[in-house]
Design an enzyme around this catalytic site. Structure first.
Site, PDB file in Angstrom:
ATOM      1  N   VAL A   1      33.493 109.498 -13.065  1.00 14.31           N
ATOM      2  CA  VAL A   1      33.569 110.342 -14.505  1.00 14.31           C
ATOM      3  C   VAL A   1      32.400 110.736 -14.735  1.00 14.31           C
ATOM      4  CG1 VAL A   1      35.601 108.598 -15.526  1.00 14.31           C
ATOM      5  CG2 VAL A   1      32.631 108.150 -15.187  1.00 14.31           C
ATOM      6  N   SER A   2      32.169 111.468 -16.120  1.00 10.65           N
ATOM      7  CA  SER A   2      31.267 112.557 -15.822  1.00 10.65           C
ATOM      8  C   SER A   2      30.012 111.604 -16.541  1.00 10.65           C
ATOM      9  CB  SER A   2      31.181 114.037 -15.799  1.00 10.65           C
ATOM     10  OG  SER A   2      32.567 113.386 -17.735  1.00 10.65           O
TER      11      SER A   2
END
Length: 113
Positions: A64-65
């Protein structure tokens, strides 16, 4: 989560054996709203380590960022783990939190496996 049929196939037992083990407290299931049994990877692993179909290790990459997406990362890890277990893969999961790009658009990470 796996149905009783899927779990029985993975463990190499009959569905009636899973029901008996549940009654004996050896394994726990989660019930759906329709009262159907579902089994988690963790519960199945308590009974028997699923043997890989071959000696190769599959690497699952979950990313995930940003840190506010930690719950999304947990779901990704669970889904990838379930998939690998269902396929009979020996596997490891790599989790990545945060962007892998610097401001120049060049990748910061180099992975070797």
């Amino acid at each position: 989560m796996f149905t009783i049929r899927e779990a029985a196939e993975m463990l190499g037992v009959a569905t009636s054996t899973l029901r008996r083990w549940e009654n004996e407290g050896k394994i726990k299931s989660v019930r759906t709203t329709g009262n159907h049994r579902r089994y988690t990877v963790e519960e199945l692993s308590k009974i028997k380590k699923v043997k890989p179909l071959n000696e190769k290790i599959t690497v699952g990459y979950c990313r995930v960022s940003s840190s506010d997406q930690r719950e999304d990362l947990k779901r990704q890890v669970e889904l990838v783990s379930m998939y690998c277990t269902a396929k009979g893969y020996g596997f490891e999961i790599i989790e990545d939190l945060g962007s892998g790009l610097n401001y120049n658009g060049v990748c910061q990470y180099s992975c070797r496996i």
